[in-house]
Write an enzyme that holds these catalytic residues in place. Structure first.
Site, PDB file in Angstrom:
ATOM      1  N   GLU A 159       0.814  -1.222   0.000  1.00 51.29           N
ATOM      2  CA  GLU A 159       0.000   0.000   0.000  1.00 51.29           C
ATOM      3  C   GLU A 159       0.850   1.276   0.000  1.00 51.29           C
ATOM      4  O   GLU A 159       0.728   2.147   0.855  1.00 51.29           O
ATOM      5  CB  GLU A 159      -0.954  -0.024   1.204  1.00 51.29           C
ATOM      6  CG  GLU A 159      -1.831  -1.273   1.202  1.00 51.29           C
ATOM      7  CD  GLU A 159      -2.718  -1.415   2.422  1.00 51.29           C
ATOM      8  OE1 GLU A 159      -2.832  -0.460   3.209  1.00 51.29           O
ATOM      9  OE2 GLU A 159      -3.306  -2.491   2.590  1.00 51.29           O
ATOM     10  N   ASN A 200       2.320  -4.956  -3.264  1.00 52.61           N
ATOM     11  CA  ASN A 200       0.941  -5.362  -2.978  1.00 52.61           C
ATOM     12  C   ASN A 200       0.099  -4.119  -2.717  1.00 52.61           C
ATOM     13  O   ASN A 200       0.532  -3.215  -2.001  1.00 52.61           O
ATOM     14  CB  ASN A 200       0.947  -6.267  -1.736  1.00 52.61           C
ATOM     15  CG  ASN A 200      -0.402  -6.926  -1.469  1.00 52.61           C
ATOM     16  OD1 ASN A 200      -0.993  -7.525  -2.358  1.00 52.61           O
ATOM     17  ND2 ASN A 200      -0.894  -6.803  -0.243  1.00 52.61           N
ATOM     18  N   HIS A 236     -10.104  -6.538  -2.129  1.00 52.89           N
ATOM     19  CA  HIS A 236     -11.179  -6.444  -1.127  1.00 52.89           C
ATOM     20  C   HIS A 236     -12.401  -5.844  -1.803  1.00 52.89           C
ATOM     21  O   HIS A 236     -12.279  -4.860  -2.545  1.00 52.89           O
ATOM     22  CB  HIS A 236     -10.739  -5.556   0.043  1.00 52.89           C
ATOM     23  CG  HIS A 236      -9.625  -6.134   0.859  1.00 52.89           C
ATOM     24  ND1 HIS A 236      -9.812  -7.199   1.720  1.00 52.89           N
ATOM     25  CD2 HIS A 236      -8.317  -5.813   0.940  1.00 52.89           C
ATOM     26  CE1 HIS A 236      -8.661  -7.499   2.298  1.00 52.89           C
ATOM     27  NE2 HIS A 236      -7.736  -6.676   1.850  1.00 52.89           N
ATOM     28  N   GLU A 270      -5.827 -10.821  -1.317  1.00 50.44           N
ATOM     29  CA  GLU A 270      -6.612 -10.604  -0.090  1.00 50.44           C
ATOM     30  C   GLU A 270      -8.124 -10.558  -0.388  1.00 50.44           C
ATOM     31  O   GLU A 270      -8.851  -9.716   0.065  1.00 50.44           O
ATOM     32  CB  GLU A 270      -6.179  -9.308   0.611  1.00 50.44           C
ATOM     33  CG  GLU A 270      -4.707  -9.243   0.951  1.00 50.44           C
ATOM     34  CD  GLU A 270      -4.308  -7.995   1.704  1.00 50.44           C
ATOM     35  OE1 GLU A 270      -5.189  -7.321   2.262  1.00 50.44           O
ATOM     36  OE2 GLU A 270      -3.102  -7.673   1.749  1.00 50.44           O
ATOM     37  N   ASP A 272     -11.843 -10.727  -0.294  1.00 53.65           N
ATOM     38  CA  ASP A 272     -13.010 -10.928   0.550  1.00 53.65           C
ATOM     39  C   ASP A 272     -14.097  -9.997   0.018  1.00 53.65           C
ATOM     40  O   ASP A 272     -13.808  -9.028  -0.688  1.00 53.65           O
ATOM     41  CB  ASP A 272     -12.730 -10.696   2.040  1.00 53.65           C
ATOM     42  CG  ASP A 272     -12.098  -9.351   2.346  1.00 53.65           C
ATOM     43  OD1 ASP A 272     -11.320  -9.267   3.312  1.00 53.65           O
ATOM     44  OD2 ASP A 272     -12.383  -8.361   1.633  1.00 53.65           O
TER      45      ASP A 272
END
Ligand code: G3I
Length: 485
Positions: A159, A200, A236, A270, A272
């Protein structure tokens, strides 16, 4: 904290039908995500919750049987490795690595350089710029060396970009300058040359300034020789209230292909899909559609080497504490039961068929099955259904080629003829090996060992296809051949 990959998905009859046809429990019990992914040379992973790993046998079983890759959700973050300078607490990270080794799983190390989850002695401003840089270098080198050979992939930096595409104004940028990114990769490479090193981030899964900036950053750093091996897309997502309006479809596949074009691996790191509570069937179906799309995108792109869900179960989820009123974001519910999201991931990983056009290298024309015709021809490429052919997998690399009726297959006839006959899955007359050749594949009859082509290499539209010598025949570019066939 709110990683918004806003993807509201229409709940259409197709969608609900898809859920309704989810894999039945009987078959579901036979094949796990791990088994299906391994058959595609793909890693399917989960973030590991320390409590679950430590004391929940049901959780441990799901983690070992469903996944061939693990990522410590928090255990390898600096705050949990070195809470005080020089005082290392490796226990929880070691537990994840040991579990992975016992279960033959890959470990994605997460994450070496982040502006969050820092120990106070690093973030409180008490260190000079030089001391901070020295501490960061020591952290990267010590951590990577400890797990050298056991952690296959590192999220080296996490990030680093703001939503507008500028470098995020973190402690690292402000105190060390932009060179910290390249330094971190070089320190990590030196500490474990065998590890794959990733950058990432989130909200770079579709076309926007942040994706452009990430693309340019990876391109430019690699051009300077910085050892970046892969790009992680956190992915996400969220579902507010699924409505019939259709929000632009996810662009994940094209994003993965775009970055793979830089010569790096890509990964969903990641995944979700949080739901606005309370949960209902419509929201679960919409959630399942996003899991399906993301899984299909990774399966479709050869360099998408892993897909990790950011918790495997609602039982241990970061979401409710961080996003009050939201939850139920993961493939298994709090009772570790499969949700439609799991079923859709499984269905994609199990489905070996694909639909694609086939463009001949010699003529640039498309394989077509005109409705009502008795043969296949080459035709000027268009968007008609007669050129969207179903490649139905009969065996590894062996497919039937089915016309848009879904019932008629390309079939070797007498001599060099190719005709359309009712499909019979066990018929060798209808089985063609997809043999990689040049920029595409030869379509090789498993009965005659001849290739699908056009007599005399004709480029004429409407010319029927027939069996030709594979030494002279065309290759066919299958635009939608999954990267993990
Ligand atoms: O373990 C302590 C516990 O002892 C204590 O009682 C409790 C209350 O303070 O905190 C617990 O630690 C929490 C930890 O998760 C373990 O549950 C931390 O406070 C909490 O900040 C930490 O949150 C994690 C967050 O990253 C920050 O590290 C989330 O679980 C984790 O899912 C989240 O993951 C991030 C990725 O690393 C990067 N991408 C976004 C993603 C979601 O935010």
């Amino acid at each position: 904290m709110k990683r918004l990959f806003v993807s509201l998905v229409a709940v259409s009859t197709v969608l609900l039908a898809a859920v309704a046809t989810a894999v039945t429990p009987a078959t579901a019990a036979e094949v796990t995500l791990r088994t299906l992914a391994a058959a595609r040379n793909l890693r399917v992973g989960a973030a590991v919750n320390d409590r679950g790993l430590d004391s929940d046998n049901g959780y441990r079983d799901k983690l070992r049987y469903e996944f061939n890759s693990v990522t410590p959700e928090t255990a390898m973050k600096w705050v949990n490795l070195e809470p005080e300078p020089g005082v290392y607490t490796w226990g929880k990270a070691d537990a994840v690595v040991s579990f992975a080794q016992q279960n033959n799983q890959m470990v994605r190390g997460h994450t070496l350089v982040w502006h969050s989850a820092l120990p106070t002695w690093v973030s409180d401003g008490s260190l000079s710029d030089q001391e901070l840089r020295a501490a960061l270098q020591r952290h990267v080198e010590t951590t990577v060396k400890r797990y050298a050979g056991r952690v296959a992939v590192w999220d080296v930096v996490n990030e680093v970009l703001a939503e507008d595409g500028t470098l995020k104004q973190t402690i690292w940028l402000k105190r060390l300058g932009p060179g910290y990114i390249a330094d971190a990769f070089r320190w990590a490479r030196a500490a474990d040359p065998s590890a794959k090193l990733y950058i990432n981030d989130y909200n770079a899964e579709w076309s926007n300034p942040k994706r452009t900036a990430l693309y340019n950053l990876v391109r430019d750093l690699r051009a300077q020789g910085v050892p970046i091996d892969g790009v992680g897309f956190q992915t996400h997502s969220l579902i507010k209230d699924p409505t019939p309006e259709t929000i632009p479809p996810t662009q994940l596949r094209s994003t993965l292909e775009l970055f793979a074009g830089l010569g790096v691996d890509v990964a969903v790191t990641e995944l979700d899909v949080r739901l606005k509570l309370p949960v209902d069937e419509r929201k679960l179906a919409a959630q399942a559609e996003i899991y399906r799309r993301v899984t299909a995108a990774c399966v479709a792109v050869a360099r998408c080497v892993s897909l990790t869900v950011w918790s495997l179960t609602d039982r241990y989820s970061w979401v409710p504490a961080v996003v009050p009123g939201w939850g139920a974001a993961h493939p298994l519910d709090a009772a570790l039961a499969r949700k439609p999201a799991y079923d859709q991931m499984q269905a994609v990983l199990a489905d070996r068929n694909f639909t694609s056009t086939a463009v001949a290298s010699h003529s640039g024309k498309c394989l077509a099955a005109p409705s009502g015709g008795a043969q296949f021809v080459q035709a000027v490429c268009g968007s008609g259904a007669d050129q969207r052919l179903l490649f139905r997998r009969a065996a590894p690399k062996i497919y039937q080629i089915v016309d848009s009726s879904g019932t008629l297959c390309l079939t070797t006839g007498s001599g060099s003829a190719l005709v359309r006959r009712t499909c019979a899955l066990d018929s060798t007359d209808q089985r063609f090996e997809l043999r990689p050749s040049g920029q595409g594949h030869q379509l090789v009859s498993v009965r005659t060992y001849k290739c699908v082509g056009v007599a005399d290499g004709s480029t004429a539209a409407g010319a029927v296809v027939e069996q030709v010598s594979c030494s002279a025949g065309p290759t066919w570019r299958l635009a939608d051949l999954p990267g993990h066939p």
